[in-house]
Design a protein around this motif. Structure first.
Motif, short mmCIF file in Angstrom:
data_model
loop_
_atom_site.label_atom_id
_atom_site.label_comp_id
_atom_site.label_asym_id
_atom_site.label_seq_id
_atom_site.Cartn_x
_atom_site.Cartn_y
_atom_site.Cartn_z
N LEU A 152 9.20 11.62 103.62
CA LEU A 152 9.72 10.35 104.14
C LEU A 152 10.72 9.74 103.15
N ALA A 153 10.49 9.97 101.86
CA ALA A 153 11.40 9.42 100.84
C ALA A 153 12.67 10.25 100.69
N LEU A 154 12.50 11.56 100.64
CA LEU A 154 13.64 12.41 100.23
C LEU A 154 14.19 13.32 101.32
N THR A 155 13.58 13.27 102.49
CA THR A 155 13.95 14.10 103.66
C THR A 155 13.71 15.59 103.43
N ARG A 156 13.15 15.94 102.27
CA ARG A 156 12.79 17.35 102.03
C ARG A 156 11.49 17.41 101.24
N SER A 157 10.88 18.57 101.31
CA SER A 157 9.57 18.71 100.68
C SER A 157 9.68 19.11 99.22
N HIS A 158 8.64 18.81 98.45
CA HIS A 158 8.62 19.29 97.06
C HIS A 158 7.95 20.66 97.00
N ASN A 174 15.95 4.79 99.52
CA ASN A 174 15.24 3.60 99.97
C ASN A 174 13.83 3.59 99.42
N LEU A 175 13.11 4.68 99.70
CA LEU A 175 11.76 4.82 99.17
C LEU A 175 11.85 5.75 97.97
N ASN A 176 11.48 5.27 96.82
CA ASN A 176 11.52 6.10 95.61
C ASN A 176 10.11 6.58 95.27
N VAL A 177 9.99 7.88 95.08
CA VAL A 177 8.68 8.44 94.74
C VAL A 177 8.76 9.30 93.49
N ILE A 178 7.66 9.36 92.80
CA ILE A 178 7.52 10.30 91.69
C ILE A 178 6.26 11.12 91.96
N VAL A 179 6.38 12.42 91.95
CA VAL A 179 5.19 13.27 92.15
C VAL A 179 4.77 13.83 90.81
N THR A 231 -2.93 17.29 100.28
CA THR A 231 -1.57 17.50 99.76
C THR A 231 -0.54 17.30 100.88
N ASN A 232 -0.92 17.67 102.10
CA ASN A 232 0.01 17.46 103.22
C ASN A 232 0.37 15.98 103.36
N LEU A 233 -0.60 15.11 103.09
CA LEU A 233 -0.33 13.67 103.22
C LEU A 233 0.61 13.18 102.11
N LEU A 234 0.39 13.66 100.90
CA LEU A 234 1.32 13.30 99.81
C LEU A 234 2.71 13.84 100.14
N GLU A 235 2.72 15.07 100.65
CA GLU A 235 4.00 15.69 101.00
C GLU A 235 4.71 14.86 102.07
#
Ligand SMILES: Nc1ncnc2c1ncn2[C@@H]1O[C@H](COP(=O)(O)OP(=O)(O)OP(=O)(O)O)[C@@H](O)[C@H]1O
Length: 374
Positions: free
Chosen positions: A46-52, A110-115, A37-41
């Motif tokens: 990197l995408a949002l500058t904050r953690s989910h 720049n980098l768009n992610v969906i978790v 999970t740390n790697l996904l985080e």
């Protein structure tokens, strides 16, 4: 878009990591507490500058160290974009194409992610704050203006709440100043509500299509944005602004009495209906899961429609939460379309059969080893 590689230094339990990814499905395989999970985080940060997962950035820095750095080479249809983020004691520094960005809002997007994590089932079941956060995180990635309006709104909301408390304790008297703050809050609030309504309308269309397919046309999914602004869904930003302003006037005494702002997008909600019934209240577990899955899959298409690129998908231990039919639906919908990172304690059953040539990494104590292709 896809992330070609990731370089981490002192991020969570990763002291130093350099890794190249597949453009298709990347599987992170490992026991509990190894760093999946740390790697996904890391990709999310990197995408949002904050953690989910946490609002406290210090938790992201490896214990006994002071600065975490994350680098990734992103590929978009317009070319490669190197991204770099540093999290330190003095805050964050973000670079795009090696150029430091004055504002983080210029970096995000720049980098768009969906978790998609098991907690995402709470989009349907959870408190309204969960759904507001969901809208803000997704829409903020699609629209820098939305993100800007949101951050302005939050700043003014804080000031206004502070001032309402002062009025309540009779430490302040000036209602004209309250009027100025209300006016500013209504202006940014109106922009936020308007954009939410616009994007929700599109998201609803995509989600309806997915939901209907998963349920073999047995169920029709609908969205309902819950707001105290009457007729907000048929109206212009200006009209919402004027309505909010009038509501702040009307509710002034009550807001001073309670010492807080009672109306605005920070109090709104989103409800999901299946065949006309509220899923949160009346839906079965299965219907709630299908709704959450439909909304998540719809986001992929909405993001493509809004930004011109497919986002990167992060699936945190969700396969075990879905039955075989929903797993199959998820995996077939994303195959060969979206770069995916998937964490799981084991890869077997439906998933092993369905995923085309995955790149499999074994995660152990903050290190990654690539499995030989089968
Ligand atoms: N700031 C930090 N510095 C060093 N190690 C950390 C830090 N934060 C968390 N960890 C460690 O990271 C590990 C947790 O990793 P992670 O949350 O990625 O687990 P996981 O592999 O996804 O497992 P699970 O399947 O149980 O969720 C724990 O061993 C924890 O002690």
């Amino acid at each position: 878009m896809y992330l070609e590689n990731l370089v981490l230094h002192d991020f969570r339990n990763y002291a130093d990591l350099t890794i190249n990814f597949s453009q298709g499905v990347n599987v992170l395989l490992g026991e509990n507490a190894q760093g999946k999970t740390n790697l996904l985080e890391a990709i999310y940060v990197l995408a949002l500058t904050r953690s989910h997962r946490t609002a406290n950035d210090k938790e992201l820095i490896r214990w006994q160290t002071t600065t975490a750095t994350l680098q990734g080479r992103l590929h978009k249809s317009t070319g490669a974009v190197p991204l770099e983020l540093e999290l330190g004691r003095r805050g964050k520094r973000a670079k795009v194409n090696h150029l430091e960005q004055a504002k983080l809002s210029q970096y995000v997007g720049n980098l768009n992610v969906i978790v998609f994590a098991p907690e995402d089932l709470s989009i349907v079941k959870g408190a309204p704050a969960v759904r507001r956060r969901f809208m803000d995180m997704e829409f903020g990635q699609m629209s820098p203006k939305y993100l800007y309006n949101l951050s302005q709104y939050r700043t003014i909301l804080k000031q206004r709440n502070q001032y309402l408390r002062q009025l309540n304790r009779q430490q302040a008297k000036d209602k004209v100043y309250l009027g100025v703050l209300s006016d500013q809050l209504a202006a940014f609030g109106a922009e936020i509500i308007h954009k939410r309504l616009q994007l929700l309308q599109q998201l609803e269309k995509w989600a309806q299509a997915v939901h209907s397919e998963i349920t073999q046309e047995q169920e029709q999914l609908t969205f309902h944005y819950v707001t105290q602004v009457p007729t907000a869904d048929q109206t212009s930003v200006d009209h919402i602004y004027q309505t909010l302003q009038a509501l702040y006037q009307q509710q002034q005494a009550k807001e001073i009495f309670q010492g807080t702002t009672l109306l605005g997008p920070h109090r709104d909600d989103l409800q999901f209906g299946v065949n006309g019934k509220n899923v949160q209240t009346f839906g079965s577990q299965g219907q709630q899961r299908t709704t959450a899955l439909s909304v998540k899959l719809a986001e992929i298409d909405l993001m493509k429609a809004e930004t011109g690129e497919y986002p990167v998908l992060l699936l945190d231990d969700v396969l075990s939460e879905l039955d075989a039919a929903r797993q199959t639906h998820l995996l077939t919908a994303i195959q060969d379309k979206v770069q995916t990172f998937l964490t799981t304690p084991s890869l077997d059953g439906v998933a092993r059969k369905l995923i085309n040539a995955p790149k499999v990494f074994e995660v152990s104590h903050g290190t990654l080893h690539e499995e030989e292709p089968h």
